[in-house]
Design a protein around this motif. Structure first.
Motif, mmCIF file in Angstrom:
data_model
loop_
_atom_site.group_PDB
_atom_site.id
_atom_site.type_symbol
_atom_site.label_atom_id
_atom_site.label_comp_id
_atom_site.label_asym_id
_atom_site.label_seq_id
_atom_site.Cartn_x
_atom_site.Cartn_y
_atom_site.Cartn_z
ATOM 1 N N GLY A 174 1.064 -1.508 -0.036
ATOM 2 C CA GLY A 174 -0.325 0.113 -0.344
ATOM 3 C C GLY A 174 0.793 1.005 -0.106
ATOM 4 O O GLY A 174 0.696 2.799 -0.795
ATOM 5 N N ALA A 175 2.203 1.040 1.095
ATOM 6 C CA ALA A 175 2.729 2.301 1.248
ATOM 7 C C ALA A 175 3.736 3.052 -0.497
ATOM 8 O O ALA A 175 3.512 4.049 -1.336
ATOM 9 C CB ALA A 175 3.619 2.340 1.899
ATOM 10 N N ALA A 176 3.581 2.114 -1.002
ATOM 11 C CA ALA A 176 4.823 1.682 -2.563
ATOM 12 C C ALA A 176 3.850 2.133 -3.298
ATOM 13 O O ALA A 176 4.151 3.168 -4.204
ATOM 14 C CB ALA A 176 5.347 0.292 -2.641
ATOM 15 N N ALA A 255 -4.499 -12.208 -7.618
ATOM 16 C CA ALA A 255 -4.738 -11.251 -7.105
ATOM 17 C C ALA A 255 -4.127 -9.673 -6.890
ATOM 18 O O ALA A 255 -4.357 -8.870 -7.272
ATOM 19 C CB ALA A 255 -4.979 -11.040 -5.301
ATOM 20 N N TYR A 256 -2.829 -9.646 -6.867
ATOM 21 C CA TYR A 256 -2.217 -8.149 -6.832
ATOM 22 C C TYR A 256 -0.894 -8.023 -7.839
ATOM 23 O O TYR A 256 -0.186 -7.488 -7.886
ATOM 24 C CB TYR A 256 -1.529 -8.087 -5.264
ATOM 25 C CG TYR A 256 -0.613 -8.373 -5.152
ATOM 26 C CD1 TYR A 256 0.785 -8.765 -5.180
ATOM 27 C CD2 TYR A 256 -1.186 -9.144 -3.648
ATOM 28 C CE1 TYR A 256 0.794 -10.275 -4.322
ATOM 29 C CE2 TYR A 256 -0.504 -10.117 -2.646
ATOM 30 C CZ TYR A 256 0.586 -10.568 -3.292
ATOM 31 O OH TYR A 256 1.787 -11.097 -2.397
ATOM 32 N N ALA A 257 -0.828 -9.568 -8.734
ATOM 33 C CA ALA A 257 0.163 -9.313 -9.865
ATOM 34 C C ALA A 257 -0.888 -8.759 -11.371
ATOM 35 O O ALA A 257 -0.962 -8.735 -12.382
ATOM 36 C CB ALA A 257 1.021 -10.238 -9.851
ATOM 37 N N VAL A 258 -1.560 -10.517 -11.180
ATOM 38 C CA VAL A 258 -1.983 -10.996 -12.605
ATOM 39 C C VAL A 258 -3.642 -10.066 -12.712
ATOM 40 O O VAL A 258 -3.912 -8.766 -13.966
ATOM 41 C CB VAL A 258 -2.827 -12.263 -12.391
ATOM 42 C CG1 VAL A 258 -3.403 -12.444 -13.937
ATOM 43 C CG2 VAL A 258 -1.566 -12.707 -12.677
ATOM 44 N N ILE A 259 -4.412 -9.934 -11.610
ATOM 45 C CA ILE A 259 -5.849 -8.352 -11.782
ATOM 46 C C ILE A 259 -5.159 -7.102 -12.109
ATOM 47 O O ILE A 259 -5.707 -6.153 -13.109
ATOM 48 C CB ILE A 259 -6.498 -8.918 -11.008
ATOM 49 C CG1 ILE A 259 -7.054 -10.471 -10.756
ATOM 50 C CG2 ILE A 259 -7.845 -7.538 -10.618
ATOM 51 C CD1 ILE A 259 -7.662 -10.274 -9.335
ATOM 52 N N PRO A 260 -4.475 -6.632 -11.486
ATOM 53 C CA PRO A 260 -3.830 -5.162 -11.987
ATOM 54 C C PRO A 260 -3.098 -5.398 -13.160
ATOM 55 O O PRO A 260 -3.479 -4.064 -14.112
ATOM 56 C CB PRO A 260 -2.833 -4.962 -11.015
ATOM 57 C CG PRO A 260 -3.144 -5.820 -9.429
ATOM 58 C CD PRO A 260 -3.303 -6.933 -10.460
ATOM 59 N N SER A 261 -2.004 -5.780 -13.509
ATOM 60 C CA SER A 261 -1.953 -5.977 -15.055
ATOM 61 C C SER A 261 -3.026 -6.064 -16.327
ATOM 62 O O SER A 261 -2.870 -5.458 -17.231
ATOM 63 C CB SER A 261 -0.967 -7.207 -15.329
ATOM 64 O OG SER A 261 -0.528 -7.368 -16.718
ATOM 65 N N LEU A 262 -4.118 -7.042 -16.020
ATOM 66 C CA LEU A 262 -5.252 -7.233 -16.710
ATOM 67 C C LEU A 262 -5.838 -5.408 -16.692
ATOM 68 O O LEU A 262 -6.373 -4.960 -17.728
ATOM 69 C CB LEU A 262 -6.117 -8.113 -16.466
ATOM 70 C CG LEU A 262 -6.000 -9.533 -16.703
ATOM 71 C CD1 LEU A 262 -6.674 -10.435 -15.983
ATOM 72 C CD2 LEU A 262 -5.818 -10.128 -17.774
ATOM 73 N N MET A 263 -5.865 -4.629 -15.493
ATOM 74 C CA MET A 263 -6.568 -3.237 -15.071
ATOM 75 C C MET A 263 -6.178 -2.682 -16.032
ATOM 76 O O MET A 263 -6.655 -0.590 -15.779
ATOM 77 C CB MET A 263 -7.210 -3.493 -13.909
ATOM 78 C CG MET A 263 -8.615 -4.944 -13.408
ATOM 79 S SD MET A 263 -9.802 -4.502 -14.502
ATOM 80 C CE MET A 263 -10.459 -3.072 -14.319
ATOM 81 N N LEU A 277 -3.820 -0.806 -4.013
ATOM 82 C CA LEU A 277 -5.391 -1.174 -3.355
ATOM 83 C C LEU A 277 -5.861 -2.308 -3.648
ATOM 84 O O LEU A 277 -6.316 -3.184 -2.564
ATOM 85 C CB LEU A 277 -6.530 0.333 -4.276
ATOM 86 C CG LEU A 277 -7.999 -0.320 -4.025
ATOM 87 C CD1 LEU A 277 -8.098 -0.132 -2.654
ATOM 88 C CD2 LEU A 277 -9.155 0.367 -5.007
ATOM 89 N N LEU A 278 -5.704 -3.023 -4.798
ATOM 90 C CA LEU A 278 -5.644 -4.307 -4.690
ATOM 91 C C LEU A 278 -4.729 -5.385 -4.232
ATOM 92 O O LEU A 278 -5.290 -6.116 -3.326
ATOM 93 C CB LEU A 278 -5.771 -4.723 -6.526
ATOM 94 C CG LEU A 278 -6.364 -4.007 -7.280
ATOM 95 C CD1 LEU A 278 -6.132 -4.872 -9.072
ATOM 96 C CD2 LEU A 278 -8.195 -4.884 -6.899
ATOM 97 N N CYS A 279 -3.693 -5.243 -3.510
ATOM 98 C CA CYS A 279 -2.968 -5.753 -2.827
ATOM 99 C C CYS A 279 -3.561 -5.592 -1.409
ATOM 100 O O CYS A 279 -3.852 -6.461 -0.961
ATOM 101 C CB CYS A 279 -1.351 -4.896 -2.545
ATOM 102 S SG CYS A 279 -0.916 -5.548 -4.340
ATOM 103 N N MET A 280 -4.311 -4.559 -0.981
ATOM 104 C CA MET A 280 -4.053 -3.892 -0.025
ATOM 105 C C MET A 280 -5.222 -5.051 0.691
ATOM 106 O O MET A 280 -5.850 -4.770 1.300
ATOM 107 C CB MET A 280 -4.514 -2.748 0.527
ATOM 108 C CG MET A 280 -3.443 -1.402 0.504
ATOM 109 S SD MET A 280 -2.317 -1.987 2.068
ATOM 110 C CE MET A 280 -3.258 -1.220 2.944
ATOM 111 N N VAL A 281 -6.568 -4.856 -0.573
ATOM 112 C CA VAL A 281 -7.464 -5.419 -0.154
ATOM 113 C C VAL A 281 -7.390 -6.603 -0.230
ATOM 114 O O VAL A 281 -7.640 -7.715 0.506
ATOM 115 C CB VAL A 281 -8.483 -5.256 -1.310
ATOM 116 C CG1 VAL A 281 -9.944 -6.607 -1.458
ATOM 117 C CG2 VAL A 281 -8.729 -3.510 -1.526
#
Length: 424
Positions: A174-176, A255-263, A277-281
């Protein structure tokens, strides 16, 4: 501090005096802080994958390889660090971890335009995290039992270790992401913050008491014998823990590598922050469900693992829906479900191995477990390569296959749920 001699030829075991024991229930935090910092350093890179792709020109496959690269550091550190700490004590193996983490973040801060430097920095962060997971996890577990913490409940050590790691993973990501999206020096500032946190945690680590004194030289076996983990052949480990373990970070990486890449391109004008945000969720949901782990888990069946895999079956199907619809709301829901699967798989796996492990190979079996969990970080690179090389294997198709694979593991563990239970 006084010591209690266990008998001739046996190393003295530290014991807290009564005055120190009253405050000893917090000693586990001195180790957990370094586990938190190592996890922060391990996952702060993840939301920046989008930044490295958009701002530094790396290909999707290379970016996913950066994510996987730190497994090269994690696995040897896990497999060697755990058994060595059983042999030499927790302190001498764990104390260098913050220094290694600082070196890794320093390279990452100044190496944004060099693939080789990024890979080396990731490997060093992986080494630090591997030591923290195997050695730190065992140390926290021991500091969560008598005589160090007489008030801790059964299984507290596993939950504390899992929650320390998950909190570090979540807050680091989240911080990064926030700093890279809106602060100056987007390629460096997150790593500088990690260095400061690690220095503080490293100072606290020096206060942690040794819980497993080094073996006398006359009692030591050959190192190759210490690296053998007899309980890794336990049928409960093979039939319940092994099918579950790759899904820990398999779920997290989706959750926090594939989905952000798709989005990317579908998340507004702040793609790095959306990745964070997705990482944090995902990791906040993972952290929250770990606090319920004691109530869900039982030593009479694999109920905890089964609950984890139910989340994973649904979560992988939800990720496939994200690939098909590319909508923000579905992405957030999928990340939350996968996060619950990650958190429950991690804590239930740790509780299983702490019941299986013998007195002399807890750290070693913890290392084997974590090594298998990190197979899951190959998932993003594998999916990226398949989608580029075989057009018919779209992300929607491969993620649906992942849901089916999770269901197969669910059936296997359900069949073995009450088999080969350790002595109660």
């Amino acid at each position: 501090m006084s010591t209690q001699t266990m008998g001739a030829g046996t190393a003295a075991v530290p014991r807290l005096d009564s005055a120190r024991a009253d405050g000893g229930k917090w000693l586990w935090l001195t180790v957990a802080a370094s586990m938190f910092a190592a996890a922060w350093g391990g996952n702060e890179f993840t939301p920046l994958l989008v930044m490295y792709r958009l701002d530094h020109g790396y290909s999707p496959v290379m970016v996913d390889f950066f994510l996987f690269a730190y497994v090269v550091g994690i696995v040897p550190a896990l497999l060697l660090g755990g058994p060595l700490s059983d042999r030499l004590g927790r302190r001498p193996i764990m104390l260098p971890a913050p220094i290694i983490a600082i070196a890794g973040s320093t390279l990452l801060a100044f190496g944004a335009d060099s693939a080789a430097v990024l890979i080396l920095g990731r490997i060093l962060c992986g080494i630090a995290l591997g030591i923290g997971m195997a050695v730190g996890g065992s140390w926290v577990k021991e500091l969560s039992t008598q005589p160090w913490d007489s008030a801790a409940s059964e299984g507290a050590g596993a939950r504390r270790a899992a929650m320390s790691l998950t909190a570090g993973f979540a807050l680091g990501a989240g911080a990064a992401g926030i700093l890279a999206q809106w602060a100056p020096m987007p390629s460096a500032l997150a790593y500088v913050l990690h260095i400061v946190i690690t220095v503080v945690a490293g100072v606290a680590l020096w206060r942690a008491p040794e819980t497993r004194p080094a073996q006398e030289k006359s009692e030591r076996r050959r190192l190759i014998d210490d690296l053998k983990i007899p309980s890794a052949g336990h049928r409960r480990f093979l039939y319940v823990v092994v099918p579950l373990a790759p899904w820990v970070f398999g779920a997290a990486s989706v959750a926090y590598a594939v989905i952000p890449s798709l989005m990317t391109g579908h998340s507004g004008d702040a793609p790095v922050a959306f990745s964070a945000l997705l990482c944090m969720v995902a990791l906040t949901c993972g952290f929250a469900i770990q606090s319920l782990g004691r109530k869900i888990d039982t030593d009479r069946s694999a109920r905890g693992a089964l609950v984890a895999l139910v989340f994973l079956v649904v979560g992988m199907a939800a990720a496939a829906l994200v690939a098909s619809t590319l909508t923000v709301a579905v992405a957030i829901v999928a990340a939350a479900i996968l996060g619950c699967g990650y958190g429950m798989a991690l804590v239930s796996g740790l509780l299983e191995i702490q019941r299986i492990a013998g007195p002399d190979d807890l750290a070693g079996l913890t290392a084997v477990f974590y090594s298998i969990t990190y197979i899951g970080f190959a998932v993003p690179a594998l999916l990226a390569m398949l989608s580029e090389s075989i057009p018919a294997l779209s992300y929607t198709v491969t993620l649906l296959f992942g849901s089916v694979a999770a269901a197969a593991c669910l059936v296997l563990i359900l069949f073995k749920s009450r088999s080969h239970l350790p002595a109660l």
